[in-house]
Design a protein around this motif. Structure first.
Motif, PDB file in Angstrom:
ATOM      1  N   PHE A 291     117.953  87.995  91.824  1.00  0.00           N
ATOM      2  CA  PHE A 291     118.360  86.600  91.718  1.00  0.00           C
ATOM      3  C   PHE A 291     118.584  86.004  93.103  1.00  0.00           C
TER       4      PHE A 291
ATOM      5  N   ALA B 211     117.460  79.683  84.590  1.00  0.00           N
ATOM      6  CA  ALA B 211     117.024  80.125  85.914  1.00  0.00           C
ATOM      7  C   ALA B 211     115.525  79.912  86.036  1.00  0.00           C
TER       8      ALA B 211
ATOM      9  N   LEU C 116     124.978  91.454  85.732  1.00  0.00           N
ATOM     10  CA  LEU C 116     124.553  90.251  85.022  1.00  0.00           C
ATOM     11  C   LEU C 116     125.746  89.329  84.736  1.00  0.00           C
ATOM     12  N   ASP C 117     126.865  89.934  84.343  1.00  0.00           N
ATOM     13  CA  ASP C 117     128.073  89.125  84.084  1.00  0.00           C
ATOM     14  C   ASP C 117     128.502  88.371  85.346  1.00  0.00           C
TER      15      ASP C 117
ATOM     16  N   ILE D   3     126.157  85.415  85.849  1.00  0.00           N
ATOM     17  CA  ILE D   3     126.472  84.344  84.902  1.00  0.00           C
ATOM     18  C   ILE D   3     127.741  83.601  85.349  1.00  0.00           C
TER      19      ILE D   3
ATOM     20  N   LEU E 115     120.377  85.310  79.668  1.00  0.00           N
ATOM     21  CA  LEU E 115     121.018  84.164  80.320  1.00  0.00           C
ATOM     22  C   LEU E 115     121.146  82.991  79.363  1.00  0.00           C
TER      23      LEU E 115
ATOM     24  N   ALA F  50     126.873  81.427  88.328  1.00  0.00           N
ATOM     25  CA  ALA F  50     126.014  80.299  87.955  1.00  0.00           C
ATOM     26  C   ALA F  50     126.802  79.199  87.252  1.00  0.00           C
ATOM     27  N   ARG F  51     127.820  79.582  86.478  1.00  0.00           N
ATOM     28  CA  ARG F  51     128.645  78.589  85.795  1.00  0.00           C
ATOM     29  C   ARG F  51     129.463  77.760  86.783  1.00  0.00           C
TER      30      ARG F  51
ATOM     31  N   VAL G 181     115.490  88.993  80.692  1.00  0.00           N
ATOM     32  CA  VAL G 181     116.689  88.499  81.387  1.00  0.00           C
ATOM     33  C   VAL G 181     116.944  87.028  81.052  1.00  0.00           C
TER      34      VAL G 181
ATOM     35  N   ASP H 157     124.109  82.533  77.163  1.00  0.00           N
ATOM     36  CA  ASP H 157     125.300  81.947  77.791  1.00  0.00           C
ATOM     37  C   ASP H 157     125.009  80.570  78.376  1.00  0.00           C
TER      38      ASP H 157
ATOM     39  N   ILE I  88     122.737  79.557  80.411  1.00  0.00           N
ATOM     40  CA  ILE I  88     122.396  79.577  81.829  1.00  0.00           C
ATOM     41  C   ILE I  88     120.878  79.570  81.950  1.00  0.00           C
TER      42      ILE I  88
END
Length: 473
Positions: free
Chosen positions: A468, A453, A416-417, A420, A446, A423-424, A442, A449, A451
């Motif tokens: 994803f 989706a 997950l990290d 993220i 997200l 995505a950033r 989920v 942070d 984010i």
């Protein structure tokens, strides 16, 4: 009173190509190029002393004097192979080195002139005399005077970096040194009667060939010397005239001259108690009239109260320039590192020096995963702690996340990290598929942070798994 055969045998001992000769050439080239890259004269002198190139050059000279074709071939082979080894090993060291800038020690060996020819001429005469009269210790001084290996190492530097101006200038200096030493050794050998196998006609032909070689070398080197003298005169006159305009209380901090520009551009920094707006125009007019060519002067004037203020301001300016040079070196290194890890050219790296940020869009490298780019970014960030580093990953597959007991499993937190992080940095946007309940869990993680989706229900996704994907490719 000279035993010619003993002299010939002594020279022949050290002018053939042997493993020892090849090893010493490699070590000398390595020391020379490192000394040049570090701009350390002491290290460069050490390479001169270690270099074995002087002996085959002397062998070529004496072989020409007596007309011994077999010896000439053997010494010429050793010199040619030694030259190739020196260039090749120097280029290899440069390619492996993080330092690839033209230092003052390198630059000083890229513009040979007539004085270099004279140094090689006197050194060749001294070296040949030492060989004949038995003063072999003099060869050490000759090796330092002619500096055969450093120009050869600079040739390797020019080859490795693709700097053909450096390559050509240093190659001309090396060619000038070894040709002049060899031919002057021939002349010295003739003066001592080393003409065993030559006819009168062969001797006359050799003399004619030597004259042609010396004239051929002297013409471009003489023109280079004239150009260097001209540049020195312009620089000295510009400095003196600009200083005279502002008086004894002012200081000329720095003068840079671009001789390749048309017209020639003189950039000067002056610390002065009084600003003189007409200084640029007057300086340009006087220098143009003095040298009979168009010269444009640009002066940056900094107002200070006294002469001591000017000295302090000059010192502060020098510190600022040193800091700026350090920043430029840091930025250049950072650009090269990011281009290398991203698989792109240096021009594709975006750097904002004011905000100390760097960004690059990475290409997909064979075998590289999302975590690969993340680790590379972390490593560079650790090296450049006061910089913000941003490596935008390519649109490669994203890892999936497992949900257990209505929360993201501990084993999936790393995945997950990574999602993220990607995505950033990427403008493509995220989509995720899974069950409604899992997607909600989920999405909440997200959202913490910032984010977002796009949710897509899918019956094909395994239970308790959220996968994803990039919204656009």
């Amino acid at each position: 009173d000279v035993d010619q055969q003993a002299v010939i045998n002594r020279i022949k001992e050290d002018c053939s190509f042997t493993p020892r000769y090849a090893f010493l050439t490699c070590m000398s080239a390595g020391i020379a190029i490192l000394g040049l890259l570090l701009s350390s004269p002491a290290v460069v002198i050490g390479a001169m002393l270690l270099s074995p190139l002087m002996y085959p050059i002397m062998g070529v000279g004496f072989a020409l004097a007596i007309g011994d074709s077999a010896w000439l071939k053997d010494a010429g082979k050793a010199l040619l192979l030694g030259t190739i080894i020196g260039i090749g090993f120097s280029a290899f060291v440069v390619v492996m080195s993080p330092l690839q800038t033209v230092t003052p020690e390198i630059a000083s060996r890229t513009r040979p002139n007539l004085f270099d020819l004279a140094v090689a001429l006197f050194s060749g005469l001294a070296g040949a005399y030492a060989m004949i009269r038995g003063g072999l210790g003099t060869i050490v001084g000759v090796a330092i005077a002619t500096a055969l290996m450093p120009p050869l190492a600079v040739v390797g530097f020019g080859l490795a970096t693709g700097n053909w101006a450096v390559f050509g200038g240093s190659l001309l200096l090396y060619f000038t040194n070894f040709m002049t030493i060899a031919l002057t050794a021939t002349v010295m050998a003739w003066l001592y009667g080393f003409r065993s196998y030559l006819s009168e006609r062969q001797t006359q032909f050799q003399i004619f060939a030597m004259v042609v070689v010396f004239v051929g070398l002297a013409i471009p080197l003489g023109l280079s010397l004239v150009q260097i003298g001209r540049e020195a005169n312009i620089s000295r006159s510009a400095n003196a005239y600009i200083k005279d305009q502002f008086g004894p209380r002012a200081r000329v901090s720095q003068i840079d001259i671009d001789f390749n520009a048309d017209p020639i551009v003189v950039l000067a920094s002056v610390f002065t108690p009084s600003i003189k707006p007409e200084a640029e125009e007057q300086s340009s007019r006087v220098l143009t009239r003095a040298f009979k060519e168009s010269i444009k002067v640009q002066i940056e004037q900094y107002r200070v109260e006294t002469g001591s203020d000017a000295a302090e301001a000059e010192l502060a300016s020098k510190r600022a320039r040193e800091q700026q040079e350090a920043v430029e070196t840091q930025v250049s290194d950072l650009r090269e590192k990011l281009a290398l890890v991203a698989g792109v050219s240096d021009d594709d790296v975006i750097i904002d020096t004011a905000k100390r940020r760097a960004m690059v869009m990475a290409k997909q490298l064979p075998g590289a995963s999302l975590e690969t780019y993340y680790i590379l970014e972390q490593r560079i960030s650790a090296e450049m702690q006061d910089w913000s580093i941003n490596i935008q990953p390519p649109a490669i597959p994203l890892p999936s996340v497992m949900v257990r007991n209505d929360e993201i499993s501990i084993s999936s937190q790393r995945q997950l990290d990574l999602v993220i992080w990607a995505a950033r940095r990427s403008p493509l946007g995220l989509s995720m598929t899974g069950s409604e309940a899992d997607l909600a869990i989920v999405a909440k993680a997200l959202g913490a942070d910032d984010i977002a989706a796009v949710r897509q229900d899918s019956v094909s996704t395994p239970p308790k798994m959220v996968s994803f994907d990039w919204r656009s490719q």
